[in-house]
Design an enzyme around this catalytic site. Structure first.
Site, PDB file in Angstrom:
ATOM      1  N   GLY A  14       0.787  -1.237   0.000  1.00  0.00           N
ATOM      2  CA  GLY A  14       0.000   0.000   0.000  1.00  0.00           C
ATOM      3  C   GLY A  14       0.816   1.283   0.000  1.00  0.00           C
ATOM      4  O   GLY A  14       1.885   1.374  -0.610  1.00  0.00           O
ATOM      5  N   ILE A  15       0.287   2.294   0.694  1.00  0.00           N
ATOM      6  CA  ILE A  15       0.894   3.625   0.729  1.00  0.00           C
ATOM      7  C   ILE A  15       2.291   3.557   1.364  1.00  0.00           C
ATOM      8  O   ILE A  15       3.233   4.227   0.912  1.00  0.00           O
ATOM      9  CB  ILE A  15      -0.016   4.587   1.536  1.00  0.00           C
ATOM     10  CG1 ILE A  15      -1.406   4.691   0.877  1.00  0.00           C
ATOM     11  CG2 ILE A  15       0.615   5.969   1.673  1.00  0.00           C
ATOM     12  CD1 ILE A  15      -2.484   5.295   1.780  1.00  0.00           C
ATOM     13  N   GLY A  16       2.421   2.734   2.393  1.00  0.00           N
ATOM     14  CA  GLY A  16       3.704   2.615   3.099  1.00  0.00           C
ATOM     15  C   GLY A  16       4.797   2.070   2.195  1.00  0.00           C
ATOM     16  O   GLY A  16       5.936   2.559   2.216  1.00  0.00           O
ATOM     17  N   TYR A 164     -12.673   3.565  13.303  1.00  0.00           N
ATOM     18  CA  TYR A 164     -11.635   4.079  12.398  1.00  0.00           C
ATOM     19  C   TYR A 164     -11.547   5.605  12.507  1.00  0.00           C
ATOM     20  O   TYR A 164     -10.456   6.173  12.659  1.00  0.00           O
ATOM     21  CB  TYR A 164     -11.943   3.664  10.957  1.00  0.00           C
ATOM     22  CG  TYR A 164     -10.862   4.060   9.964  1.00  0.00           C
ATOM     23  CD1 TYR A 164      -9.657   3.368   9.912  1.00  0.00           C
ATOM     24  CD2 TYR A 164     -11.045   5.134   9.088  1.00  0.00           C
ATOM     25  CE1 TYR A 164      -8.656   3.738   9.009  1.00  0.00           C
ATOM     26  CE2 TYR A 164     -10.055   5.503   8.188  1.00  0.00           C
ATOM     27  CZ  TYR A 164      -8.868   4.797   8.142  1.00  0.00           C
ATOM     28  OH  TYR A 164      -7.875   5.162   7.258  1.00  0.00           O
TER      29      TYR A 164
HETATM   30  N1  LIG Z   1      -6.347   3.638   1.624  1.00  0.00           N
HETATM   31  C1  LIG Z   1      -6.934   4.805   1.894  1.00  0.00           C
HETATM   32  O1  LIG Z   1      -7.852   5.261   1.174  1.00  0.00           O
HETATM   33  C2  LIG Z   1      -6.505   5.641   3.059  1.00  0.00           C
HETATM   34  C3  LIG Z   1      -7.110   6.883   3.240  1.00  0.00           C
HETATM   35  C4  LIG Z   1      -6.726   7.682   4.309  1.00  0.00           C
HETATM   36  C5  LIG Z   1      -5.756   7.216   5.185  1.00  0.00           C
HETATM   37  N2  LIG Z   1      -5.188   5.993   5.000  1.00  0.00           N
HETATM   38  C6  LIG Z   1      -4.165   5.564   5.972  1.00  0.00           C
HETATM   39  O2  LIG Z   1      -2.994   5.214   5.273  1.00  0.00           O
HETATM   40  C7  LIG Z   1      -2.240   4.271   6.044  1.00  0.00           C
HETATM   41  C8  LIG Z   1      -1.825   3.110   5.146  1.00  0.00           C
HETATM   42  O3  LIG Z   1      -3.012   2.458   4.708  1.00  0.00           O
HETATM   43  P1  LIG Z   1      -3.116   1.631   3.343  1.00  0.00           P
HETATM   44  O4  LIG Z   1      -4.378   2.045   2.702  1.00  0.00           O
HETATM   45  O5  LIG Z   1      -1.842   1.691   2.600  1.00  0.00           O
HETATM   46  O6  LIG Z   1      -3.365   0.167   3.939  1.00  0.00           O
HETATM   47  P2  LIG Z   1      -2.722  -1.263   3.584  1.00  0.00           P
HETATM   48  O7  LIG Z   1      -2.436  -1.376   2.146  1.00  0.00           O
HETATM   49  O8  LIG Z   1      -3.604  -2.243   4.239  1.00  0.00           O
HETATM   50  O9  LIG Z   1      -1.323  -1.191   4.379  1.00  0.00           O
HETATM   51  C9  LIG Z   1      -1.307  -1.127   5.774  1.00  0.00           C
HETATM   52  C10 LIG Z   1       0.029  -1.597   6.279  1.00  0.00           C
HETATM   53  O10 LIG Z   1       0.000  -1.604   7.717  1.00  0.00           O
HETATM   54  C11 LIG Z   1       0.383  -2.912   8.167  1.00  0.00           C
HETATM   55  N3  LIG Z   1      -0.250  -3.286   9.425  1.00  0.00           N
HETATM   56  C12 LIG Z   1      -1.571  -3.440   9.695  1.00  0.00           C
HETATM   57  N4  LIG Z   1      -1.732  -3.868  10.950  1.00  0.00           N
HETATM   58  C13 LIG Z   1      -0.502  -3.988  11.490  1.00  0.00           C
HETATM   59  C14 LIG Z   1       0.002  -4.415  12.753  1.00  0.00           C
HETATM   60  N5  LIG Z   1      -0.800  -4.833  13.724  1.00  0.00           N
HETATM   61  N6  LIG Z   1       1.342  -4.430  12.939  1.00  0.00           N
HETATM   62  C15 LIG Z   1       2.189  -4.041  11.963  1.00  0.00           C
HETATM   63  N7  LIG Z   1       1.779  -3.644  10.750  1.00  0.00           N
HETATM   64  C16 LIG Z   1       0.452  -3.627  10.524  1.00  0.00           C
HETATM   65  C17 LIG Z   1      -0.094  -3.823   7.042  1.00  0.00           C
HETATM   66  O11 LIG Z   1       0.460  -5.107   7.153  1.00  0.00           O
HETATM   67  P3  LIG Z   1      -0.480  -6.389   6.748  1.00  0.00           P
HETATM   68  O12 LIG Z   1      -0.583  -6.345   5.262  1.00  0.00           O
HETATM   69  O13 LIG Z   1       0.259  -7.555   7.284  1.00  0.00           O
HETATM   70  O14 LIG Z   1      -1.804  -6.185   7.406  1.00  0.00           O
HETATM   71  C18 LIG Z   1       0.377  -3.020   5.837  1.00  0.00           C
HETATM   72  O15 LIG Z   1       1.771  -3.132   5.665  1.00  0.00           O
HETATM   73  C19 LIG Z   1      -3.148   3.869   7.199  1.00  0.00           C
HETATM   74  O16 LIG Z   1      -2.759   4.572   8.365  1.00  0.00           O
HETATM   75  C20 LIG Z   1      -4.532   4.318   6.758  1.00  0.00           C
HETATM   76  O17 LIG Z   1      -5.377   4.617   7.841  1.00  0.00           O
HETATM   77  C21 LIG Z   1      -5.530   5.198   3.962  1.00  0.00           C
END
Ligand SMILES: NC(=O)c1ccc[n+]([C@@H]2O[C@H](COP(=O)([O-])OP(=O)(O)OC[C@H]3O[C@@H](n4cnc5c(N)ncnc54)[C@H](OP(=O)(O)O)[C@@H]3O)[C@@H](O)[C@H]2O)c1
Length: 291
Positions: A14-16, A164
């Protein structure tokens, strides 16, 4: 970014992942952190291959576990005595009320308390940088958020969206309160909203109806690489050096919600977070450091 050490949580995907990749391409030493050791190993391999930068290290940390955060953060501080950039990015979404091993609601624990505790644990390495930056990935969902201080686990009225939004409001309150309380002025803290991004966050711990809703919603989202742009900008741009304690969107400062400006709530959240993480004095850990 050559010579800089950047740690990005939740960078297996994802974003990370895109944030980590861009910083690796800019020449930084990148520390990738995620929950699952296999995914971390894969991310390290992919980051090296796609960036051509060999200075990539990986740490598996389950950020829902305070014990694990403390243990692994201690190892990281020993191995990397200077960390220039910490991106608190790992986030999660749960349809059903789920508790961590510390008996805390999962989204509050991973999306907020892990930012709070991991940052504190890494302060000794951050303060050794001449321009330490902490970037908290929040969301515009915080505009719908409310702090449920009398039932922080939402036991009475759990809904994934409510939990959330509360956790993302906590990200903004934490950023502002960190800025007010910090004991070393060079520590810069930034809050970022990445926009609606096409990732799998809404598919991992969701009931089928919520999964379907996320699949439809994310159709109008941007790519993870686009969603990472503001985090990358805040981590690497000279222009934002020292512009601390603000909410950022599309590489610009933006006004956050009314609720996020409530100083009383921010102070209350800070004290609650200290209590839940068993911390007496957050900045004690760097008490011997001077400017
Ligand atoms: N996507 C959106 O539209 C959006 C919008 C606004 C804000 N955000 C924020 O952006 C950030 C990244 O989100 P994303 O959309 O890129 O999500 P994502 O693709 O699901 O990536 C999330 C990352 O966090 C890791 N993670 C989750 N639970 C964890 C835990 N208990 N310990 C360690 N690592 C953990 C995941 O690992 P696993 O794959 O193993 O779970 C994955 O590497 C988040 O803070 C989210 O709230 C996202």
């Amino acid at each position: 970014m050559k010579g800089k050490v950047c740690l990005i949580t939740g960078s297996s995907t994802g974003i990370g992942f895109e944030t980590a990749l861009a910083l690796a391409r800019k020449g930084a030493t990148v520390l990738t952190v995620a929950r699952n050791s296999e995914k971390v190993k894969q991310a390290v391999e992919d980051l090296i291959e796609e960036s051509g930068n060999e200075n990539i290290d990986g740490f598996d940390i389950d950020l829902s576990s305070q014990k694990y955060i403390r243990k692994r953060a201690g190892e990281i501080v020993k191995k990397y005595p200077v960390i220039d950039v910490l991106v608190n990015n790992a986030g999660t979404w749960y349809s059903r009320l789920t508790y961590t091993e510390d008996n805390i609601e999962m989204q509050f624990a991973v999306n907020h308390l892990a930012y709070f505790l991991f940052t504190q644990e890494l302060l000794p390495s951050l303060v050794r940088s001449d321009d330490p930056r902490i970037i908290n990935v929040a969301s515009n969902s915080h505009f719908h958020g409310k702090m449920h201080f009398n039932d922080i686990n939402l036991t009475k009225k759990y809904h994934g969206l409510r939990a959330y939004a509360q956790s993302k409001l906590a990200n903004v309150l934490f950023t502002y309160e960190f800025e007010r309380r910090k004991t070393i002025s060079k520590l810069s803290v930034y809050c970022v909203q990445p926009g609606l991004v096409k990732t799998n966050i809404g598919l991992k711990h969701t009931v089928s109806f919520h999964g379907l809703a996320w699949k439809i919603r994310r159709l109008s989202g941007v790519t993870p690489a686009e969603g990472a742009e503001t985090s990358i900008y805040l981590a690497s741009s000279e222009e934002v050096r020292g512009i601390s304690g603000k909410y950022w969107d599309k590489m610009k400062i933006k006004k956050s919600s009314k609720g996020s400006m409530m100083k009383e709530d921010a102070a209350r959240l800070w004290l609650l977070s200290e209590r839940l993480c068993d911390i007496d004095d957050y900045f004690e850990i760097i008490a011997d450091e001077t400017e």
